[in-house]
Scaffold this active site. Structure first.
Site, mmCIF file in Angstrom:
data_model
loop_
_atom_site.group_PDB
_atom_site.id
_atom_site.type_symbol
_atom_site.label_atom_id
_atom_site.label_comp_id
_atom_site.label_asym_id
_atom_site.label_seq_id
_atom_site.Cartn_x
_atom_site.Cartn_y
_atom_site.Cartn_z
ATOM 1 N N SER A 54 0.850 -1.191 0.000
ATOM 2 C CA SER A 54 0.000 0.000 0.000
ATOM 3 C C SER A 54 0.884 1.240 0.000
ATOM 4 O O SER A 54 2.051 1.186 0.415
ATOM 5 C CB SER A 54 -0.893 0.003 1.250
ATOM 6 O OG SER A 54 -1.470 1.267 1.477
ATOM 7 N N TYR B 161 -2.827 0.078 10.159
ATOM 8 C CA TYR B 161 -2.758 -0.366 8.769
ATOM 9 C C TYR B 161 -1.445 0.073 8.124
ATOM 10 O O TYR B 161 -0.793 -0.712 7.425
ATOM 11 C CB TYR B 161 -3.943 0.198 7.998
ATOM 12 C CG TYR B 161 -4.030 -0.251 6.556
ATOM 13 C CD1 TYR B 161 -4.508 -1.526 6.236
ATOM 14 C CD2 TYR B 161 -3.645 0.588 5.522
ATOM 15 C CE1 TYR B 161 -4.605 -1.943 4.916
ATOM 16 C CE2 TYR B 161 -3.736 0.179 4.202
ATOM 17 C CZ TYR B 161 -4.209 -1.081 3.896
ATOM 18 O OH TYR B 161 -4.296 -1.489 2.589
#
Length: 272
Positions: free
Chosen positions: A155, A168
């Site tokens: 990501s 995250y």
């Protein structure tokens, strides 16, 4: 290119991005196993691409071993593993981007001090262990093959942490590190390990965070667009060239241990 007779396993395959990955691999000739905890969603994808749906919990080794046996019996041993399962949890998220003294007096605002231990652990487990455990399950059968590969899904938050989502961001940074570690570890047994780091794509997981009920962008979405030089969100199909490149040993045989951003220039932009 062709992936004819290759067996590809895609975890998180019921999702928007990984569903597109599964479709692309099938169109390139691979026999695709769509793994997901959501069997109904996995079956919907498998039906469209001519693959098989396998229910699997990426945090449960027993479940993953059963999935490996099913894939092997129906398709053969794994050649390509796409570790796409991942996600966030509201309990590992702060309410505001910046902490202010007022927030500490407002019980309705979730601050850094309110982050839930179990929520943070879940996010780390889902993204990191959810990559490590499927690799343990499937990579043993890949040892010694001349063109086996593993592709992890990272990501943009792995490169520079995004506001509000410390769990995250940290977990995806760990996926980057694990990708490099595993590439070195498997380098003598014929398994290449790389990762794709998508920029910002609208999926079912983040749709309510990025779009209003009328389809317009939320303030957070507007900030993302402003920080993306190409000025838009990505489309799932725009990840597929990178995926197929990394899967094709004729094109990427010497590519190992890299994390490739596909982000419209987000990671290159300083904001000025």
């Amino acid at each position: 290119m062709t992936l004819k007779n290759k067996v590809a396993v895609v975890t998180g395959g019921a999702g928007v991005l990984c569903g597109a990955f599964a479709k692309a691999l099938a169109e390139a000739g691979a026999k695709v196993a769509v793994l997901d905890l959501n069997l109904e969603g996995a079956q919907a994808v498998a039906d469209k691409i001519g693959g098989i749906a396998v229910q699997a919990n990426v945090l449960d080794k027993t479940s993953l071993e059963a999935a490996r046996q099913q894939v092997t019996e129906q398709l053969g041993t794994c050649d390509i593993l796409v570790n796409g399962a991942g996600g966030n949890n509201p309990k590992g998220t702060t309410g505001n981007e910046y902490l202010t003294p007022v927030d500490l007096e407002n019980s309705d605002v979730s601050t850094f001090f309110d982050l839930d231990q179990q929520g943070v652990e879940f996010v780390f487990n889902l993204n990191l262990l959810g990559t490590l455990l499927p690799t343990q399950a499937f990579a043993r059968d890949m040892i010694g093959k001349s063109d086996a590969c593993i592709i992890n899904i990272s990501s943009m938050s792995a490169f520079a942490p995004l506001t509000k989502i410390p769990a995250y961001s940290g977990a995806k940074a760990a996926v980057n590190n694990f990708t490099q570690w595993l590439a070195v570890h498997f380098s003598m047994v014929g398994i290449r390990v790389n990762a794709i780091a998508p920029g910002f794509f609208i999926s079912e997981q983040n749709r309510t965070l990025l779009t209003n009920s009328d389809g317009s962008f939320t303030p957070r979405a507007e900030k993302i667009i402003a920080a993306t030089p190409m000025g838009r969100f990505g489309e799932p199909e725009e990840l597929l060239g990178t995926l197929l490149y990394l899967c094709d040993s004729k094109q990427s045989a010497f590519v190992n241990g890299v994390v490739i951003p596909v982000d419209g220039g987000f990671s290159a932009y300083s904001g000025v």
